[in-house]
Write an enzyme that holds these catalytic residues in place. Structure first.
Site, PDB file in Angstrom:
ATOM      1  N   HIS A  19     -43.551  53.587  44.437  1.00  0.00           N
ATOM      2  CA  HIS A  19     -42.491  53.213  43.488  1.00  0.00           C
ATOM      3  C   HIS A  19     -42.747  53.985  42.208  1.00  0.00           C
ATOM      4  CE1 HIS A  19     -41.402  49.698  46.002  1.00  0.00           C
ATOM      5  NE2 HIS A  19     -42.691  49.750  46.318  1.00  0.00           N
ATOM      6  N   GLU A 200     -45.006  42.020  54.049  1.00  0.00           N
ATOM      7  CA  GLU A 200     -46.042  42.139  53.009  1.00  0.00           C
ATOM      8  C   GLU A 200     -46.510  40.717  52.721  1.00  0.00           C
ATOM      9  OE1 GLU A 200     -44.524  43.447  49.197  1.00  0.00           O
ATOM     10  OE2 GLU A 200     -46.521  43.889  48.393  1.00  0.00           O
TER      11      GLU A 200
HETATM   12  N1  ADE Z   1     -41.766  46.801  44.009  1.00  0.00           N
HETATM   13  C1  ADE Z   1     -42.782  47.527  43.577  1.00  0.00           C
HETATM   14  N2  ADE Z   1     -43.875  47.291  44.313  1.00  0.00           N
HETATM   15  C2  ADE Z   1     -43.524  46.385  45.258  1.00  0.00           C
HETATM   16  C3  ADE Z   1     -44.202  45.757  46.323  1.00  0.00           C
HETATM   17  N3  ADE Z   1     -45.486  45.975  46.585  1.00  0.00           N
HETATM   18  N4  ADE Z   1     -43.515  44.875  47.066  1.00  0.00           N
HETATM   19  C4  ADE Z   1     -42.240  44.616  46.813  1.00  0.00           C
HETATM   20  N5  ADE Z   1     -41.552  45.193  45.827  1.00  0.00           N
HETATM   21  C5  ADE Z   1     -42.182  46.075  45.055  1.00  0.00           C
HETATM   22 ZN    ZN Z   2     -43.831  48.828  47.721  1.00  0.00          ZN
END
Ligand code: ADE
Ligand code: ZN
Length: 342
Positions: A19, A200
């Site tokens: 990101h 995640e």
């Molecule tokens: N935006 C930036 N990093 C992120 C992550 N690890 N999970 C979800 N959204 C994100």
């Molecule tokens: Zn991410």
């Protein structure tokens, strides 16, 4: 240094989960705050860095969105991206596929054109200077509505020739991939490849929804697939790439520590995993730091590290000619490393 870690650092690699807003180092945040006469909620760089103590994804995102407030002009996005690419070059990254979150910026009145323009100016420069190829992935914020994502897609229409794919990120729990079925269908109809963060913090079912409903080309994170044997088998059989981010997973308490990380188990099941940095300014390191942390904690072998580097190229959206050229570069570095006595 451990010779396997030396090899990992030397290998040509691609980063597929990054990101750009997550590359904002505290020093640059304060410089940009000064540029715009903005006061950050922390007195100095040390205090900001000390705040990087997260209990979960949401506690990180709160800080990440607050930090993004200093990003206002084309020059800011250029400076941010240039600083990341210097790290990428130092880590021997030869290709990067980076996310940007337009909604984080357009909501604050920043022009779409300035966000994308600054990012791309730095990427084009790094391609010329260092031969780092790139793709740009526009990511929707899943804590916002699908109508909001559809409006963002409309806003992006004049720039779609400069956008290579679509992603889905932000707060996962309670925002399943199915919430974005229509907007992803529209993106696919436009010919854009799609990816999504899934598994995640969210359950294995979110990974299945991303595959079956959003029809993603890759899963970002995906580590909770380890809880479902059937899903692990499917990921291996279909060779669906996972863009795993080990330091992120430990910082956001997906795992208690790196020795508990499931990366090696996924490799053993022949799942196409890759190593990425996610938000390196917040999580303690860039791609090579992630490799080193995994090698130290999981005792990865040279063969596993070579496989991870190859996976990063094979899972990318590069054309066949460049993909083959980069795989050949990996082979060359391996031969040199072996002949140096390893
Ligand atoms: N935006 C930036 N990093 C992120 C992550 N690890 N999970 C979800 N959204 C994100
Ligand atoms: Zn991410």
């Amino acid at each position: 240094m451990n010779p396997v870690a030396t090899l990992a650092c030397l290998l040509p690699k691609a980063e597929l989960h990054l990101h750009i807003e997550g590359t904002l180092e505290p020093e640059l945040a304060f410089r940009l705050a000064q540029r715009h006469g903005v006061t950050l909620p922390w007195p100095d760089v040390e205090a900001l860095r000390a705040a990087y103590n997260f209990s979960d994804l949401q506690s990180f995102l709160d800080l990440y969105y607050a930090g993004a407030n200093v990003l206002r002009t084309e020059a800011d996005f250029y400076d941010l991206t240039r600083a990341y690419l210097e790290h990428a070059h130092a880590d021997n990254l030869r290709h990067v596929e980076i996310f940007f979150d337009p909604q984080t910026h357009t909501e604050r009145g920043v022009a779409f054109e300035d966000v994308l323009g600054g990012i791309r100016r730095a990427l084009l420069e790094a391609e010329r200077e260092w031969g780092i190829s790139f793709r740009v992935i526009m990511s929707f914020l899943r804590h916002l509505s699908e109508a909001d994502a559809l409006a963002t897609l409309d806003e992006a229409r004049p720039y779609l020739h400069r956008i290579d794919g679509i992603g889905l990120d932000s707060s996962e729990m309670g925002h399943p991939p199915s919430k974005f079925a229509r907007v992803f269908a529209e993106c696919r109809e436009l010919g854009l490849p799609v990816v999504a963060h899934a598994g995640e913090e969210g359950p294995p079912e979110y990974i299945e929804e991303a595959l079956d409903i959003l029809r993603v080309k890759r899963i970002d994170h995906g580590v909770r697939a380890l809880e479902s044997d059937a899903l692990m088998t499917r990921l291996a059989n279909e060779q669906i790439p996972l863009t795993v981010c080990p330091l992120s997973n430990v910082k956001l308490k997906v795992y208690d520590d790196m020795t508990a990380h499931g990366l090696r188990k996924m490799l053993a099941r022949d799942i196409k995993v890759t190593i990425n940095s996610d938000d390196p300014a917040y999580f303690g390191g860039y791609v090579n730091d992630n490799f080193i942390a995994c090698i130290d904690a999981l005792d990865l072998t040279a063969d596993e590290v070579i496989k991870l580097a190859r996976n990063s190229i094979e899972a990318s959206w590069l054309d066949n000619a460049r993909r083959d050229a980069l795989l050949a570069e990996i082979d060359k570095v391996v031969v040199e490393w072996q002949s140096a006595g390893q």
